[in-house]
Design a protein around this motif. Structure first.
Motif, PDB file in Angstrom:
ATOM      1  N   THR A 665      -3.867   7.067 -14.592  1.00  0.00           N
ATOM      2  CA  THR A 665      -5.160   6.811 -15.175  1.00  0.00           C
ATOM      3  C   THR A 665      -4.935   5.602 -16.027  1.00  0.00           C
ATOM      4  O   THR A 665      -5.836   5.232 -16.449  1.00  0.00           O
ATOM      5  CB  THR A 665      -5.245   8.040 -16.542  1.00  0.00           C
ATOM      6  N   THR A 666      -3.996   4.837 -15.563  1.00  0.00           N
ATOM      7  CA  THR A 666      -3.957   3.391 -15.816  1.00  0.00           C
ATOM      8  C   THR A 666      -4.048   2.580 -14.756  1.00  0.00           C
ATOM      9  O   THR A 666      -3.817   2.886 -13.461  1.00  0.00           O
ATOM     10  CB  THR A 666      -2.613   3.255 -16.594  1.00  0.00           C
ATOM     11  N   GLY A 667      -4.252   1.108 -15.025  1.00  0.00           N
ATOM     12  CA  GLY A 667      -4.267   0.206 -13.922  1.00  0.00           C
ATOM     13  C   GLY A 667      -5.745  -0.035 -13.692  1.00  0.00           C
ATOM     14  O   GLY A 667      -6.611   0.505 -14.165  1.00  0.00           O
ATOM     15  N   GLY A 668      -5.794  -1.334 -12.790  1.00  0.00           N
ATOM     16  CA  GLY A 668      -7.317  -1.710 -12.558  1.00  0.00           C
ATOM     17  C   GLY A 668      -7.742  -2.786 -13.497  1.00  0.00           C
ATOM     18  O   GLY A 668      -7.217  -3.207 -14.628  1.00  0.00           O
ATOM     19  N   SER A 669      -8.915  -3.374 -12.873  1.00  0.00           N
ATOM     20  CA  SER A 669      -9.238  -4.387 -13.822  1.00  0.00           C
ATOM     21  C   SER A 669     -10.191  -3.952 -14.879  1.00  0.00           C
ATOM     22  O   SER A 669     -10.360  -2.686 -15.098  1.00  0.00           O
ATOM     23  CB  SER A 669     -10.380  -5.434 -12.695  1.00  0.00           C
ATOM     24  N   ALA A 670     -10.789  -4.732 -15.825  1.00  0.00           N
ATOM     25  CA  ALA A 670     -11.350  -4.311 -17.021  1.00  0.00           C
ATOM     26  C   ALA A 670     -12.753  -3.838 -16.484  1.00  0.00           C
ATOM     27  O   ALA A 670     -13.354  -3.178 -17.340  1.00  0.00           O
ATOM     28  CB  ALA A 670     -11.631  -5.506 -17.864  1.00  0.00           C
ATOM     29  N   SER A 671     -13.258  -4.050 -15.247  1.00  0.00           N
ATOM     30  CA  SER A 671     -14.522  -3.398 -14.897  1.00  0.00           C
ATOM     31  C   SER A 671     -14.203  -2.043 -14.454  1.00  0.00           C
ATOM     32  O   SER A 671     -15.103  -1.307 -13.964  1.00  0.00           O
ATOM     33  CB  SER A 671     -15.026  -4.315 -13.816  1.00  0.00           C
ATOM     34  N   TYR A 672     -12.924  -1.704 -14.047  1.00  0.00           N
ATOM     35  CA  TYR A 672     -12.638  -0.257 -13.508  1.00  0.00           C
ATOM     36  C   TYR A 672     -12.796   0.913 -14.465  1.00  0.00           C
ATOM     37  O   TYR A 672     -12.050   0.837 -15.454  1.00  0.00           O
ATOM     38  CB  TYR A 672     -11.451  -0.416 -12.579  1.00  0.00           C
ATOM     39  N   ASP A 673     -13.603   1.892 -14.466  1.00  0.00           N
ATOM     40  CA  ASP A 673     -13.417   3.190 -15.103  1.00  0.00           C
ATOM     41  C   ASP A 673     -13.689   4.346 -14.242  1.00  0.00           C
ATOM     42  O   ASP A 673     -14.635   4.571 -13.758  1.00  0.00           O
ATOM     43  CB  ASP A 673     -14.741   3.340 -15.888  1.00  0.00           C
ATOM     44  N   SER A 674     -12.258   4.933 -13.690  1.00  0.00           N
ATOM     45  CA  SER A 674     -12.487   6.068 -12.728  1.00  0.00           C
ATOM     46  C   SER A 674     -13.504   7.078 -13.276  1.00  0.00           C
ATOM     47  O   SER A 674     -13.718   7.906 -12.225  1.00  0.00           O
ATOM     48  CB  SER A 674     -10.902   6.428 -12.880  1.00  0.00           C
ATOM     49  N   VAL A 675     -13.811   7.398 -14.331  1.00  0.00           N
ATOM     50  CA  VAL A 675     -14.698   8.590 -14.505  1.00  0.00           C
ATOM     51  C   VAL A 675     -16.070   8.158 -14.709  1.00  0.00           C
ATOM     52  O   VAL A 675     -17.014   9.223 -14.793  1.00  0.00           O
ATOM     53  CB  VAL A 675     -14.252   9.494 -15.924  1.00  0.00           C
ATOM     54  N   ASN A 676     -16.431   6.989 -14.619  1.00  0.00           N
ATOM     55  CA  ASN A 676     -17.684   6.660 -14.620  1.00  0.00           C
ATOM     56  C   ASN A 676     -18.242   6.395 -13.051  1.00  0.00           C
ATOM     57  O   ASN A 676     -18.060   5.467 -12.459  1.00  0.00           O
ATOM     58  CB  ASN A 676     -17.824   4.911 -15.369  1.00  0.00           C
ATOM     59  N   ILE A 677     -19.017   7.562 -12.824  1.00  0.00           N
ATOM     60  CA  ILE A 677     -19.273   7.828 -11.489  1.00  0.00           C
ATOM     61  C   ILE A 677     -20.810   8.004 -11.436  1.00  0.00           C
ATOM     62  O   ILE A 677     -21.339   8.615 -12.295  1.00  0.00           O
ATOM     63  CB  ILE A 677     -18.753   9.196 -10.930  1.00  0.00           C
ATOM     64  N   PRO A 678     -21.646   7.382 -10.392  1.00  0.00           N
ATOM     65  CA  PRO A 678     -22.981   7.668 -10.347  1.00  0.00           C
ATOM     66  C   PRO A 678     -23.620   9.233 -10.123  1.00  0.00           C
ATOM     67  O   PRO A 678     -22.711   9.909  -9.635  1.00  0.00           O
ATOM     68  CB  PRO A 678     -23.347   6.676  -9.216  1.00  0.00           C
ATOM     69  N   CYS A 679     -24.764   9.374 -11.133  1.00  0.00           N
ATOM     70  CA  CYS A 679     -24.882  10.624 -10.955  1.00  0.00           C
ATOM     71  C   CYS A 679     -25.584  11.037  -9.326  1.00  0.00           C
ATOM     72  O   CYS A 679     -26.381  10.015  -9.047  1.00  0.00           O
ATOM     73  CB  CYS A 679     -26.247  10.799 -11.969  1.00  0.00           C
TER      74      CYS A 679
END
Length: 704
Positions: A665-679
């Motif tokens: 659940t860690t890693g990625g750029s500041a723009s990455y949010d794994s649970v922010n998925i389009p509806c």
């Protein structure tokens, strides 16, 4: 859909005027194809006439979308020919309503070099803002959660390791979970069916609406089950609290728990199985070398331990049979079953009869209503009072709450507006035909991917001759294994395949199945069918890496990308404008950019595809969303959530995992949010910010 019956004055003249107005505003609308249309594109488009017809479909879609929301089917003029003069070679005929009297049916004709292509198109008329249209807005968060959520029966045979500072869960919805591998680093492992563990796991909690069976070693702070709980063999030496609305069984080996709360019977037997505290509305049957601290039961208690003495307190509404304990209170009778010197080291309070197995059994003190015989053995010291009563507080075990996690919807078709390259089919020479949208420097429209004049592959152009571009090449899309190897291939039997070195960072949508082969892909891959990855595939969600890579074509050594796409001849001027904005362009955090792989789609309410199979030694840096089932094999690492929706209730099979899987659940750029998925379904579509357009009003397209 239900439309107002107010009759407006709209006619096809209005549509013609609207089309002209739209063309004057922007030329890009000429080639905009619906992102949410529920149509099946023709697999092979062989002529320029077909492309021309598609342009007409899109212009007409944009015009229909601008009609007032009061427009009805009856207010349109049927059997009238519309000539779209600003789109050469295109005409349209309004046929009338469809059979359900819900949608508007048109015939669109494209002509080129004497060839004609006629398409039947079904459009929806504009309506007021509605809920449930699934617009795929990048600002929508549709309920996906960190960890792995799988719908349907699931078997995990490998090792699952979770890392990161955010608590994560393994959830199985609409099925049972069987774990034959190990799981560590998790907060919860839960299922709406049964949970069976045949190996070592280490979690904070296990929960099930069905039964929980632990056959292997486990570490868990708590187990909650509406059904029964069974710890067998050498299982579960470090279990905290067990809560069950049925029976609990600890059998053999070193199976143990701290506290058991159960509405049903509790059995502890074999080896050194043990529990510290048991509270049950049923009976307790203990036959183990281990000892307890406190036993509370509304039923009977049988407590037989091989220990010579036990500091165990027993409270029972029913009868009590014991080898040894410290204090015993019962509204029933008490029976001493141990050998010489065993018995009750403290106080016995019995509302019934005291019996013993041996004259060597002992009771230190207490009161009973009657005894087996008199005179009492010297080792039994009790008062006999025929009117003696004992007060026992009944055990009450709270109902286990039903486990009912959120189950969002996966639908690749709902995200077509967010894609950059839509792979709809191939022409007669197997050149991919793609709809391009939201790529800087490229007008939205239908194009081919073919060879340039030097015979080099993977170039975008408006027309082809054979396998070569017959018009100017507009951009290089992808780098194959060599300059002459195509990144894309298609077959009717297996669908699409991607192979090569890398591709322009972007969102890809495929009509049908996709196999993602070896390469380093900074792309969101969306498929209306199934997705399979090859061994050693490396994929990054566009938001995972830096703006320098995704938006500017440069290397990103922080995330293991030592060369940027610019070094492969892919222009940094061509970037995905829905992912990158500003000057210089930088990641804007669009939700679609958090996805690595998504599979499955709805067409006319029917779900198809949705299976994702990750090959061995995959590295996936982004969320993986399967509308149906998810399987992994070999050694796989995913930085993001794993989800399967089980959205086709008639499908057979389930989820499976073999080898080892690491989820972080860690890693990625500041723009990455794994649970922010389009509806993708049941989304609020506000027409003040998302006006009706050609991206959501095409219902069906096919040959006339």
């Amino acid at each position: 859909m239900k439309y107002t019956e107010q009759r407006g004055a709209a006619t096809l003249l209005f549509i013609i005027m609207a089309a002209f107005a739209l063309m004057a505003v922007t030329a890009r609308v000429l080639n905009a194809v619906s992102s949410a249309q529920k149509s099946f594109y023709t697999e092979h488009i062989a002529t320029q006439a077909e492309l021309t017809a598609w342009n007409g479909v899109n212009v007409l879609a944009a015009a229909v979308a601008t009609l007032p929301t009061t427009t009805t089917l009856e207010s349109l003029t049927p059997n009238s020919i519309v000539t779209l003069s600003n789109v050469p070679g295109v005409s349209a005929l309004y046929v009338g309503p469809d059979e359900s009297n819900t949608y508007a049916v048109f015939q669109v004709t494209g002509s080129s070099a004497g060839a004609n292509s006629v398409l039947k198109v079904v459009y929806s008329l504009p309506i007021a803002a509605q809920v449930g249209t699934g617009g795929g807005s990048s600002s929508s968060i549709s309920g996906f959660v960190n960890g792995m959520t799988l719908r349907g029966n699931t078997t995990l045979q490998g090792n699952v390791t979770y890392t990161g500072s955010v608590p994560t869960n393994l959830s199985v919805v609409g099925g049972s979970l069987t774990l034959s591998g190990s799981v560590s680093g998790l907060n919860e492992v839960c299922a709406t069916g049964d949970v069976t563990v045949n190996s070592a796991i280490s979690v904070n909690a296990i929960c099930a609406n069905g039964n929980v069976v632990l056959n292997g070693a486990a570490s868990a702070s708590s187990i909650s089950a509406i059904g029964s709980v069974t710890l067998s063999g050498g299982a579960a030496s470090t279990i905290g609290t067990i809560n069950s609305n049925s029976t609990v069984t600890l059998s053999g080996g070193s199976a143990s728990a701290d506290t058991i709360n159960s509405t049903g019977n509790v059995s502890v037997s074999g080896g050194s199985a043990t529990a510290s505290i048991i509270n049950t509305q049923g009976n307790i049957n203990w036959k183990s070398s281990g000892t307890a601290t406190l036993l509370n039961a509304n039923g009977t208690v049988t407590y037989s331990t091989s220990a010579f003495s036990a500091m165990t307190n027993i409270n029972s509404i029913g009868d009590v049979s014991l080898s040894t304990a410290q204090n015993v209170s019962t509204k029933g009778s008490a029976f001493l079953t141990g050998y010489y010197g065993q018995g009750i080291g403290g106080i016995l309070n019995s509302q019934g009869k005291l019996s013993w197995n041996s004259n060597g059994n002992k009771v230190n003190s207490g009161t009973v209503r009657s005894v087996q015989s008199t005179p009492l053995p010297l080792s039994i010291n009790v008062n006999i009072n025929s009117g003696h009563t004992v007060s026992i507080t009944p055990v009450t075990v709270n109902a286990i709450p039903i486990y009912n996690p959120n189950t969002p919807t996966v639908d690749a078709n709902a995200l077509k507006a967010s894609a950059n390259f839509l792979f709809n089919g191939v022409d007669s020479n197997n050149n991919p035909i793609v709809e391009v949208q939201n790529i800087s420097g490229i007008s939205n429209g239908n194009y081919f991917i073919a060879k340039n004049s030097s015979g080099l592959s993977n170039y975008l152009c408006a027309s082809v001759s054979g396998t070569n571009c017959s018009s100017s090449t507009l951009m290089k899309v992808c780098q194959g294994y060599s300059d002459r190897n195509s990144c894309f291939s298609y077959s009717n039997s297996s669908g699409w395949a991607i192979n090569g070195t890398t591709m322009l960072p972007s969102v890809l949508w495929f009509n049908g199945n996709v196999t993602v082969g070896n390469g380093t892909w900074v792309n969101a891959v969306l498929a209306s069918g199934n997705v399979t990855t090859s061994g050693s595939t490396k994929m990054y969600a566009p938001n995972y890496v830096s703006s320098g890579y995704t938006c500017q074509g440069a290397a990103d050594t922080t995330h293991g990308l030592s060369t940027g796409v610019s070094s492969h001849g892919i222009s940094s001027a061509n970037y995905a404008t829905q992912l990158c904005s500003g000057s210089p362009p930088t990641l804007n955090g669009a939700a679609i950019g958090n996805i690595a792989i998504l599979a499955g789609s709805y067409n006319s309410g029917v779900f198809s595809g949705g299976n994702i199979a990750l090959g061995a030694s995959n590295n996936i840096y982004g969320s993986v969303l399967a509308g149906q089932y998810l399987s992994t094999s070999g050694s796989t690492t995913v930085s993001g959530l794993l989800f399967s929706g089980g959205q086709n209730s008639s499908a057979t099979g389930g989820n499976s995992q073999s080898g080892s899987t690491t989820i972080t659940t860690t890693g990625g750029s500041a723009s990455y949010d794994s649970v922010n998925i389009p509806c993708m379904a049941n989304c609020s579509n506000d027409t003040t910010t998302n006006p009706p357009s050609s991206t959501n009003n095409i219902i069906w397209v096919g040959p006339a």
